[in-house]
Design an enzyme around this catalytic site. Structure first.
Site, PDB file in Angstrom:
ATOM      1  N   LYS A  71       9.217  59.976  25.684  1.00 46.08           N
ATOM      2  CA  LYS A  71       9.757  59.756  24.202  1.00 46.08           C
ATOM      3  C   LYS A  71      10.098  60.874  23.584  1.00 46.08           C
ATOM      4  O   LYS A  71      10.919  61.064  22.914  1.00 46.08           O
ATOM      5  CB  LYS A  71       9.080  58.501  23.770  1.00 46.08           C
ATOM      6  CG  LYS A  71       9.007  57.108  24.332  1.00 46.08           C
ATOM      7  CD  LYS A  71       7.915  56.154  23.630  1.00 46.08           C
ATOM      8  CE  LYS A  71       8.003  55.101  24.489  1.00 46.08           C
ATOM      9  NZ  LYS A  71       6.916  53.802  24.096  1.00 46.08           N
ATOM     10  N   GLN A 108       1.829  53.740  20.729  1.00 44.05           N
ATOM     11  CA  GLN A 108       1.713  53.618  22.175  1.00 44.05           C
ATOM     12  C   GLN A 108       0.964  52.291  22.434  1.00 44.05           C
ATOM     13  O   GLN A 108      -0.291  52.591  22.227  1.00 44.05           O
ATOM     14  CB  GLN A 108       1.692  54.616  22.964  1.00 44.05           C
ATOM     15  CG  GLN A 108       2.103  54.329  24.433  1.00 44.05           C
ATOM     16  CD  GLN A 108       3.416  53.943  24.827  1.00 44.05           C
ATOM     17  OE1 GLN A 108       4.379  54.521  24.217  1.00 44.05           O
ATOM     18  NE2 GLN A 108       3.488  53.221  25.596  1.00 44.05           N
ATOM     19  N   ASP A 122       9.745  50.523  16.478  1.00 45.33           N
ATOM     20  CA  ASP A 122       9.604  49.719  17.433  1.00 45.33           C
ATOM     21  C   ASP A 122       9.863  48.087  17.267  1.00 45.33           C
ATOM     22  O   ASP A 122       9.726  47.476  18.103  1.00 45.33           O
ATOM     23  CB  ASP A 122       7.867  49.790  17.997  1.00 45.33           C
ATOM     24  CG  ASP A 122       7.802  50.637  19.252  1.00 45.33           C
ATOM     25  OD1 ASP A 122       8.815  50.562  20.200  1.00 45.33           O
ATOM     26  OD2 ASP A 122       6.616  50.842  19.630  1.00 45.33           O
TER      27      ASP A 122
END
Ligand code: NAP
Length: 284
Positions: free
Chosen positions: A53, A97, A120
């Site tokens: 990422k 994460q 997200d």
């Protein structure tokens, strides 16, 4: 019939080239989209995802920050950092994460992220907006799948869509997006009876199960669009999807491979969401 391959790698590259131009246009106005990624613990797969990422951000010209904490860190430390990042003008997107270590309240951490920086799309406010058909940030993996449909001109309206899996990260938001697009949607899970009877009806079949080659050719309607979200590591180290690709491609009309299908699209849509957040913040 051999299915047409829906190539996520090529599409991701094309989209990322466009992002570089978008970042160039933002730079002229003094804006550089920024993403902060928080990693807690030593999970090997999570480390790889976070590395990829951050690298993807660098490749298209985004600012990025990686914040790494040991697995036994007190949740309050991470929550304080999120509060700091919420107020940091260099950072337009914040990603934690998952999964987090067991002593964390995952929902509380996700709710601590400012909704306008929740790239997200996991904050309850953004999930609610998606459910209402007015999404602000779409979770990256299902967003990537929708982008593949759009770019391949696959019309979803009136189609029978079957999603195998009901996770908050993939299955549920995928189902909401398909509903919003006018498909007739069935969501299956581990308790579904007669799974094959459902999947055989699907014009659009999405597998998000996490079991190698779980979807066999006899579960697929001839000519269906088959989207394989699964990423499974085989004992020999190779990656494989949730679909028995070699057999399925002889039945399906269109199919995504693993690797090279949905996977490259997920990070691409994270970049898209971060750039979108920066554009919104700068008033564009
Ligand atoms: P998850 O949270 O483990 O969810 C798996 C889902 O599959 C659950 O809803 C489960 O049902 C369902 N399931 C399990 N066995 C089943 C069965 N026999 N019949 C029908 N449904 C069954 O996994 P996830 O996070 O959604 O991820 C799914 C897969 O996608 C994994 O391989 C993951 O690595 C991959 N993934 C890929 C990307 C990407 O970028 N391509 C991104 C995220 C995830 P229950 O709810 O009843 O247990």
């Amino acid at each position: 019939m051999t299915a047409q391959i829906l190539d996520g790698k090529v599409l991701a590259q094309r989209l990322r080239a466009g992002f570089r131009e978008q970042c160039g246009a933002l730079a002229v106005r003094g804006v550089r989209p920024g993403l902060a990624v928080i990693l807690v613990g030593e999970d090997a797969a999570s480390k790889v995802y976070v590395h990829n990422k951050v690298k993807a951000c660098e490749d298209v010209g985004l600012y990025s920050e990686k914040l790494v904490y040991p697995a036994d860190i007190a949740p309050a430390v991470v929550l304080d950092k999120i509060a700091e990042l919420n107020a940091d003008t260099k950072v337009h997107g914040i990603l934690v994460q998952l999964p987090l270590p067991a002593h964390f309240d995952e929902a509380a951490v996700l709710e601590a992220i400012a909704p306008k920086k929740d790239v997200d799309g996991f904050h309850a406010e953004n999930v609610g907006a998606l459910a209402q058909g007015n999404p602000r940030f779409i979770p990256c993996t299902p967003y990537g799948v929708m982008k593949m449909f759009e770019q391949s001109e696959i019309d979803l309206s009136g189609k029978e869509a079957v999603v195998i899996g009901r996770s908050n990260i993939v299955g549920k938001p995928m189902a909401l997006l398909l509903i919003n697009a006018g498909a007739t949607v069935t969501v299956c899970n581990s308790r579904t009876r007669e799974l094959r009877a459902h999947t055989r009806r699907a014009d659009i079949l999405i597998a998000a199960v996490g079991k190698p080659r779980f979807v066999t050719a006899d579960m697929i309607k001839p000519g269906a669009v088959v989207i394989d979200v699964g990423i499974n590591r085989l004992p020999d180290g190779k990656l494989c999807g949730d679909v028995d690709f070699d057999a399925a491609r002889e039945i399906a009309g269109q199919i995504t491979p693993v690797p090279g299908g949905v996977g490259p699209m997920t990070i691409t849509m994270l970049l898209a969401n971060t750039i979108e957040a920066a554009e919104r913040e700068s008033g564009k």
